[in-house]
Scaffold this active site. Structure first.
Site, short mmCIF file in Angstrom:
data_model
loop_
_atom_site.label_atom_id
_atom_site.label_comp_id
_atom_site.label_asym_id
_atom_site.label_seq_id
_atom_site.Cartn_x
_atom_site.Cartn_y
_atom_site.Cartn_z
N CYS A 93 1.01 -1.18 -0.19
CA CYS A 93 0.01 -0.06 0.14
C CYS A 93 0.89 1.32 0.07
O CYS A 93 1.63 1.58 0.92
CB CYS A 93 -1.01 -0.09 1.37
SG CYS A 93 -1.79 1.52 1.57
N CYS B 58 0.18 3.73 2.70
CA CYS B 58 0.58 3.17 4.04
C CYS B 58 2.08 3.57 4.32
O CYS B 58 2.66 3.92 5.21
CB CYS B 58 0.22 1.55 3.87
SG CYS B 58 -1.42 1.20 3.96
#
Length: 105
Positions: free
Chosen positions: A30, A33
């Site tokens: 991600c 993230c």
């Protein structure tokens, strides 16, 4: 460095904590993230003594994210006395993260 938790340690580290816990639900793949990661680590030092910050990899530990309805990542949740009291989904700037976290704990 922010502590990692898993499905097996989630109850002890998060739900039974005597201080508020901010949980960062993330995945290695991600992008947002990864961008948020360093801010979360800095926040962990900033909130030391007031709250605990932990990360849980949704791919390695799918039970907790499913139980708490995590649909998008990054998702940050504040737990107090075993209950979710606040949730924030998506990336944010360092100042947004700090302001949200300090208000939430």
């Amino acid at each position: 460095m922010t502590q990692q938790v898993s499905d097996s340690t989630f109850e002890h580290e998060v739900l039974k904590s005597d201080v508020p816990v901010i949980v960062d639900f993330f995945a290695e793949w991600c992008g947002p993230c990864k961008a948020l990661g360093p801010y979360v680590d800095e926040l962990s030092a900033e909130l030391q003594g007031k709250a605990k910050i932990v990360k849980i990899n949704i791919d390695e530990s799918p039970n907790a994210p499913t139980k708490y309805g995590v649909r998008g990542i990054p998702t940050l949740m504040v737990f107090k006395n075993g209950q979710v009291t606040d949730t924030r989904v998506g990336g944010m700037s360092k100042s947004q993260l700090s302001e949200w976290a300090n208000g939430a704990v």
